[in-house]
Enzyme design. Structure first.
Site, PDB file in Angstrom:
ATOM      1  CB  CYS A  39     -37.661 -12.606   0.528  1.00  0.00           C
ATOM      2  SG  CYS A  39     -36.513 -12.493   1.918  1.00  0.00           S
ATOM      3  CG  PHE A  65     -32.888 -16.864   2.835  1.00  0.00           C
ATOM      4  CD1 PHE A  65     -32.241 -16.205   1.813  1.00  0.00           C
ATOM      5  CD2 PHE A  65     -32.532 -16.548   4.146  1.00  0.00           C
ATOM      6  CE1 PHE A  65     -31.264 -15.255   2.066  1.00  0.00           C
ATOM      7  CE2 PHE A  65     -31.557 -15.608   4.415  1.00  0.00           C
ATOM      8  CZ  PHE A  65     -30.922 -14.950   3.372  1.00  0.00           C
ATOM      9  CG  HIS A  80     -36.171 -10.280  -4.886  1.00  0.00           C
ATOM     10  ND1 HIS A  80     -37.152 -10.175  -3.922  1.00  0.00           N
ATOM     11  CD2 HIS A  80     -35.116 -10.874  -4.264  1.00  0.00           C
ATOM     12  CE1 HIS A  80     -36.718 -10.690  -2.782  1.00  0.00           C
ATOM     13  NE2 HIS A  80     -35.489 -11.120  -2.958  1.00  0.00           N
ATOM     14  CG  HIS A  95     -35.471  -7.546   1.693  1.00  0.00           C
ATOM     15  ND1 HIS A  95     -36.776  -7.941   1.504  1.00  0.00           N
ATOM     16  CD2 HIS A  95     -34.704  -8.587   1.233  1.00  0.00           C
ATOM     17  CE1 HIS A  95     -36.805  -9.139   0.972  1.00  0.00           C
ATOM     18  NE2 HIS A  95     -35.565  -9.561   0.795  1.00  0.00           N
ATOM     19  CE  LYS A 138     -36.833  -6.795  -1.688  1.00  0.00           C
ATOM     20  NZ  LYS A 138     -37.483  -7.027  -3.007  1.00  0.00           N
ATOM     21  CD  GLU A 172     -34.830  -9.603  -9.864  1.00  0.00           C
ATOM     22  OE1 GLU A 172     -36.058  -9.439 -10.027  1.00  0.00           O
ATOM     23  OE2 GLU A 172     -34.169  -9.019  -8.972  1.00  0.00           O
TER      24      GLU A 172
END
Length: 411
Positions: free
Chosen positions: A162, A399, A302, A339, A334, A313
């Site tokens: 991502c 990831f 994010h 996403h 998002k 975050e």
């Protein structure tokens, strides 16, 4: 010599719009692109999650049939976004050997790969299409854009989950600084709304279970957040040296100050709960531009709407900005788009550029009861960012512990 790099064109196809401007307008209006999946394979495979952020305008409605037959959906979205961005930039007159592509995807041609596997099992090897491998390759979108625009300065592909397309923008900045090109198309695309990824994400408890109310399923920072919503689409930015842009009289949206990439080396899916590597990426993206952390006025976070990701975050942001964090307008877009995985950083960078160009931070929808453990100044209605020099960053974390941050300044 340090070059100044600017954004002169934008393009997108997303769950909230078929173009960059439509996506931006709907974002400001508080729209949601998340809807119930109506494909027959949802019932066939008894999928536990039945919602996603599908592209508002199907690629097949935009591209001619001959192109769609030879391109995986991830490449179709890429081509649509890149063509729009190129036209928006005024179709720059540039030597093909000075035009490059830095593109990204998190998964690549998953539809092509799995459809071909079904064909092989059910109908035999002679029925597998000869274009299967070129269509499923992760570098397929970059190649499609490069061939379409005649880019000969390189077609590079980033695959870092991502964080992919934010990293592609950081790479494009570096490649322009290094003099490898005068103009680069940067961005990312993803088309993974397929039974297998949905089943896998659901199995790891990563997706929101709010299938009964799709539009409110993605809710970053809310105490009731329960996972992300899968989205699809693409976004593209035309980056070029300021010298090249000014020489051709281009309209300039914003300046790219640079980017940074770090890694957690912590866990294959979970973020480092202390956010130390993510913090280093933010610091590097800002300080490498010779600016102070206190210059930042806006962050496109994010913010996937997962219980552990959002708070990690926040810890990273607090580590970076300290008390100044209370003065930063944070948007979590998002919530509207879902996403886009490898394409997320690109659409969020585009939103960051538009925020600086129009001096307005976009809203975060579905925030009804903000988690007291995440006391950010979250923008919930469009907010004026003020006058003067504006600095913003866009965060992407993926990831594998991939962290990427891009920094932009108003022009």
């Amino acid at each position: 010599m340090t070059k100044r790099i600017v954004v002169t064109g934008i393009g997108a196809t997303s769950p909230i719009g078929g173009t960059a401007q439509e996506s931006w307008d709907n974002l400001l209006a508080g729209a949601s692109g998340v809807r119930t999946l109506e494909q027959d394979w949802v019932a066939k495979y008894e999928l536990p999650i039945t919602i996603a952020g599908q592209a508002a305008v199907p690629a097949t409605d935009v591209l001619p049939r001959m192109e769609t037959k030879r391109l995986d959906p991830s490449s179709q979205f890429a081509l649509i976004a890149a063509r729009e961005a190129w036209a928006d930039a005024g179709t720059p007159g540039v030597d093909p050997e000075r035009l490059g592509v830095d593109w990204a995807t998190g998964i690549g041609g998953v539809w092509t790969l799995l459809d071909a596997w079904d064909t092989l099992r059910e109908r035999g090897p002679r029925r597998v299409l000869p274009m299967t491998v070129p269509m499923l390759m992760p570098n397929g979108p970059a190649a499609a854009i490069g061939m379409d625009l005649g880019a000969r300065a390189g077609e590079r592909t980033v695959v870092s989950a991502c964080a992919s397309s934010t990293e592609s923008i950081a790479n494009a900045f570096e490649h322009l600084q290094a003099g490898l090109a005068d103009v680069i198309i940067a961005g990312g695309s993803e088309a993974a709304i397929h039974p297998l990824p949905i089943a896998s994400f659901a199995a790891m408890q990563a997706l929101s279970k709010r299938s009964d109310n799709p539009a409110t399923a993605s809710r970053p920072y809310d105490v009731s957040r329960d996972g992300f919503v899968l989205g699809e689409g693409a976004a593209a930015l035309v980056l070029e040296t300021l010298e090249h842009a000014e020489a051709r009289g281009a309209r300039i949206y914003a300046e790219v100050l640079g980017g940074a990439v770090t890694s957690d080396a912590y866990h294959i899916t979970a973020p480092d709960p202390e956010g130390s590597a993510a913090a280093r990426a933010m610091i590097a993206a800002i300080e490498n531009a010779g600016l102070a952390l206190t210059d930042v006025v806006h962050v496109n976070a994010h913010a996937t709407s997962t219980p552990v990701g959002d708070i990690a975050e926040y810890y990273a942001l607090r580590r970076v900005f300290g008390d100044h964090l209370e003065s930063i307008a944070v948007s979590a877009t998002k919530a509207s788009t879902g996403h886009l995985l490898g394409g997320a950083g690109a659409i969020e960078a585009l939103f960051t550029v538009k925020a600086l160009h129009e001096r307005v931070a976009p809203p975060t929808i579905n925030l009804e009861n903000q988690d007291p453990a995440i006391p950010l100044d979250v923008v919930t209605t469009p907010r004026d960012l003020g006058t003067g020099d504006l600095l913003a960053i866009s965060n992407s974390f993926g990831f594998g512990g991939h962290n990427a941050v891009a920094a932009f300044r108003s022009f």
